[in-house]
Design a protein around this motif. Structure first.
Motif, short mmCIF file in Angstrom:
data_model
loop_
_atom_site.label_atom_id
_atom_site.label_comp_id
_atom_site.label_asym_id
_atom_site.label_seq_id
_atom_site.Cartn_x
_atom_site.Cartn_y
_atom_site.Cartn_z
N LYS A 1 -1.83 6.79 7.29
CA LYS A 1 -3.09 6.43 6.63
C LYS A 1 -3.29 4.92 6.59
O LYS A 1 -4.41 4.42 6.73
N CYS A 2 -2.20 4.17 6.42
CA CYS A 2 -2.31 2.71 6.39
C CYS A 2 -2.62 2.13 7.76
O CYS A 2 -3.10 1.00 7.87
N ASN B 1 -1.56 9.10 17.52
CA ASN B 1 -0.79 7.85 17.38
C ASN B 1 0.54 8.07 16.68
O ASN B 1 1.56 7.52 17.08
N GLU C 1 -5.25 2.31 1.26
CA GLU C 1 -6.27 1.67 2.09
C GLU C 1 -5.76 1.50 3.51
O GLU C 1 -4.56 1.35 3.76
N ASN C 2 -6.70 1.52 4.45
CA ASN C 2 -6.35 1.22 5.84
C ASN C 2 -6.09 -0.28 5.97
O ASN C 2 -6.95 -1.09 5.65
N ASN D 1 -3.98 8.01 -2.64
CA ASN D 1 -4.90 7.27 -1.78
C ASN D 1 -4.34 5.90 -1.45
O ASN D 1 -3.83 5.19 -2.32
N GLN E 1 -4.76 3.26 10.15
CA GLN E 1 -6.03 3.63 10.78
C GLN E 1 -5.74 4.36 12.10
O GLN E 1 -6.36 4.08 13.13
N ALA E 2 -4.75 5.25 12.06
CA ALA E 2 -4.30 5.92 13.27
C ALA E 2 -4.48 7.42 13.16
O ALA E 2 -4.53 7.97 12.07
N THR E 3 -4.56 8.07 14.32
CA THR E 3 -4.60 9.52 14.33
C THR E 3 -3.20 10.06 14.04
O THR E 3 -2.20 9.49 14.49
N GLU F 1 0.83 -1.21 0.00
CA GLU F 1 0.00 0.00 0.00
C GLU F 1 0.86 1.26 0.00
O GLU F 1 0.60 2.21 -0.74
N ASN G 1 -4.75 -1.81 12.21
CA ASN G 1 -5.38 -1.04 13.27
C ASN G 1 -4.55 -1.22 14.54
O ASN G 1 -3.64 -2.06 14.59
#
Length: 330
Positions: free
Chosen positions: A69-70, A112, A208-209, A206, A72-74, A25, A212
């Motif tokens: 972005k990968c 994060n 994808e996540n 762009n 799913q973190a702040t 990704e 997590n």
């Protein structure tokens, strides 16, 4: 191999596909910085921080934002400037005249993934505030102490070229970073790919996540379980000891070039990074090559050279490389 090592190998095989997907990704956006991406993933697996050094325009910031972005973190980016204050990083107390009370306004450190852009442009007080948060994983605002989010990853960048108006990080603070990475120019064929992908008013960035926070914690536990033989452990200790006592390893000439060698933190980080590297390679056990592959990034900022070394145009990288070439490999 023992049954435990086999079980770890089976777990690694299952998780390696997830790590490969993360790499893929990030590779959709970033071209020619595979080593940088691997080290950032390694820092994430080892629950530690990275100092990235390189001239402007080498996608340091873009790589960090893509990784976030990968995950799913702040993610928060802090642009360090000479007029920045510690409260601008950790937060401050706000007075409410209607109630007569103070409320806490959290700073951008509460995320994060933190990108500390051009960290050497901020004064020592701000650098200390950030590095204390990195070490303690908590910050104090007023009378209250707040735990930082988990995972918590600080990726700091600095420009090695322009020194005017900068505040170089002291060695004791640089030692808090697990890795110090030097980002170099891409290869010619990679730069052609960059041109075709990015030379647009609206490049496609762009991703994808994929991971997590629960995935990260599971991978960290797995990395801790990677098997390391006693001979590998002794090899790691010998490498770090050779930075302090090079004469004991047939390198007496280095004694005049090294002012300070690696601290025990170097030994700890080298072992953790070697386990993480084995996981990235899809193995349930550590090899000497895992240690050698991460040693330069762990040791380059922990070996402090003398004025004599500078006069001979020797760098800490030269010293570390000579140690890696000489210390006996198990």
């Amino acid at each position: 191999m023992s049954v435990d090592v086999k079980q770890i190998g089976e777990r690694v095989a299952k998780e390696s596909a997830l790590l490969a997907r993360v790499r893929a990704e990030i590779g959709r956006v970033i071209v020619g910085q595979e080593a940088l991406v691997d080290r950032l993933l390694l820092a994430l697996l080892c629950n530690n921080h990275v100092l990235i050094e390189g001239v402007p325009g080498l996608a340091k910031t873009l790589t960090v934002t893509t990784l976030a972005k990968c995950l799913q973190a702040t993610f928060h980016r802090i642009q360090f400037t000479p007029d920045l204050l510690p409260a601008d990083v950790v937060g401050t107390m706000i007075y409410n005249p209607k109630t007569g009370d103070f409320s806490t306004k959290r700073g951008p450190i509460f995320a994060n993934v933190i990108l500390a852009d051009e960290i050497n442009r901020a004064p020592a007080k701000v650098q200390s505030a950030l590095l204390e948060a990195m070490q303690e994983r908590q910050v104090t605002v007023g009378d209250s102490t707040f735990k930082l989010e988990d995972p918590f990853l600080v990726l700091a960048t600095q420009n090695p070229v322009e020194q005017e108006g900068t505040y170089p990080l002291p060695e004791a603070q640089v030692d808090r970073f697990m890795f110090k990475l030097k980002v170099v120019y891409p290869q010619k064929q990679d730069e052609l790919k960059i041109l075709r992908r990015m030379a647009s008013t609206a490049p496609k960035l762009n991703v994808e996540n994929v991971l997590n926070p629960a995935d990260v914690k599971r991978l960290r536990t797995l990395a801790d379980d990677i098997f390391m033989d006693e001979k590998i452990e002794e090899y790691i200790v010998n490498l770090v000891d050779a930075t302090r006592n090079p004469g004991d390893y047939g390198l007496p000439a280095l004694a005049e070039l090294i002012r300070y060698g690696g601290s025990p933190r170097a030994t700890i980080f080298l072992a953790m990074a070697a386990r993480g590297q084995a996981l990235l390679e899809g193995r349930g056990y550590v090899t000497p090559q895992d240690v050698k592959s991460v040693a330069m990034d762990v040791l380059r900022h922990r070996v402090i050279i003398t004025y004599e070394a500078e006069a001979e145009e020797k760098s800490s990288e030269d010293v570390v490389q000579e140690i890696l070439n000489t210390v006996k490999v198990p």
